[in-house]
Enzyme design. Sequence first.
Site, PDB file in Angstrom:
ATOM      1  N   ASP A  88     -66.288 -69.747 -47.603  1.00  0.00           N
ATOM      2  CA  ASP A  88     -67.586 -70.100 -48.084  1.00  0.00           C
ATOM      3  C   ASP A  88     -68.610 -69.007 -47.759  1.00  0.00           C
ATOM      4  OD1 ASP A  88     -67.075 -70.654 -45.309  1.00  0.00           O
ATOM      5  OD2 ASP A  88     -68.317 -72.678 -45.373  1.00  0.00           O
ATOM      6  N   LYS A 115     -60.052 -69.433 -44.066  1.00  0.00           N
ATOM      7  CA  LYS A 115     -60.605 -70.573 -43.644  1.00  0.00           C
ATOM      8  C   LYS A 115     -60.132 -71.126 -42.120  1.00  0.00           C
ATOM      9  CE  LYS A 115     -63.932 -73.648 -44.356  1.00  0.00           C
ATOM     10  NZ  LYS A 115     -65.440 -73.231 -44.101  1.00  0.00           N
ATOM     11  N   TYR A 167     -50.641 -72.827 -54.700  1.00  0.00           N
ATOM     12  CA  TYR A 167     -50.121 -72.651 -55.845  1.00  0.00           C
ATOM     13  C   TYR A 167     -48.490 -72.951 -56.157  1.00  0.00           C
ATOM     14  CZ  TYR A 167     -54.730 -71.209 -57.571  1.00  0.00           C
ATOM     15  OH  TYR A 167     -56.074 -71.267 -57.835  1.00  0.00           O
ATOM     16  N   ASP A 190     -58.206 -66.760 -56.327  1.00  0.00           N
ATOM     17  CA  ASP A 190     -58.658 -66.788 -57.600  1.00  0.00           C
ATOM     18  C   ASP A 190     -60.065 -67.108 -57.934  1.00  0.00           C
ATOM     19  OD1 ASP A 190     -58.186 -67.971 -60.201  1.00  0.00           O
ATOM     20  OD2 ASP A 190     -56.841 -69.501 -59.642  1.00  0.00           O
ATOM     21  N   ASP A 218     -62.968 -64.146 -59.588  1.00  0.00           N
ATOM     22  CA  ASP A 218     -64.015 -64.662 -60.729  1.00  0.00           C
ATOM     23  C   ASP A 218     -65.325 -64.619 -60.502  1.00  0.00           C
ATOM     24  OD1 ASP A 218     -61.819 -64.828 -62.472  1.00  0.00           O
ATOM     25  OD2 ASP A 218     -61.802 -67.095 -62.709  1.00  0.00           O
TER      26      ASP A 218
END
Length: 357
Positions: A224, A192, A142, A248, A252
């Site tokens: 994942d 990852k 970001y 993020d 959620d």
Amino acid sequence: MELKICTLPGDGIGPEVVREGLKVLEKVAQKYGHTLKVEEALIGGIAIDQKGTPLPQETIDKCKQAQAVLLGAVGGPKWDDLERKLRPETGLLGIRKELDLFANLRPVKLLAGLETASVLRPDIVAKGIDLLVVRELTSGIYFGQPKGIKEENGQKIGFNTMLYTEQEVRRVAKIGFEAALKRRKKLTSVDKANVLEVSQLWRDVILEVAKDYPEVTLEHLYVDNAAMQLVARPYDFDVIVTGNLFGDILSDEAGVITGSLGTLPSASLNAAKLGLYEPIHGSAPDIAGKDIANPLATILSGAMMLEYSFDLKQEAKDIEKAVEKTLQDGYRTADIWRQGLTKVSCSQMGDLIAQRI
């Protein structure tokens, strides 16, 4: 004790839920003899409308002068077509960066009485959901440079840079391990590393920091797989620490399994204990002004504020108990209501919780 707070009500339902959060904080302050000193500032869409920018300098100054910040929500379709640097969400990213709020703590706990609200099977819910996501908040993809959209060979190319320094990983890792020590002593690091060099650095640093916390059991999951395991066996997680992008998404996802984003608080902290506290839900412009929003996440964010920024653990516990008692007594806002329970408005829910402090 004086509690100096800056509120950023923001857009949509933000002002409504912040009002109820302050209502409960005022009641706690009265009970324990504290003085609540509150200043309000603009952020997001309302700041764009009034000041021409999503993050006015005055807002930054007020936040830096406070001991803690309580945020509502930002954004809405009214501002979606603005250029990116002028969008409400840019103000949110900006205040996190200005205050160096590098660690985002999102507790995900299925509150007593809300078991039937969960989207998961009853046999999974019966084992309990009580975990903490620690998300790095001021670096990663970001914020990495270079980024942008350019044209090459007649076509547009969008690009972002995922970047972490060793120090950025180390400091958020310590927050995660310290949190695990106070809970069930298990930490899951999500990356990852099988395809991303930046994730390999993340994993290497996590392993180094783990040497200082031999009491904590450490596991590594690719993002994942972590996303799958969160819905298959949420009861196995204690503390999850991960980067900005993965955090993020996963926080959620973890929030949804409890049944409503309207019940989940969060804290974003810097090294000096200045924290920004906010519900994890959005501005919900479709229900703004109707007094039907769920204020529980903001009220519980107030509890986190008392614990983390002011070290007032008993006061924080009083709010949590008042929320649980209100739910056990059968009161629900529209998003978590079901037949046989009492539906109440946003402001009524705030009143009911304040009465139980």
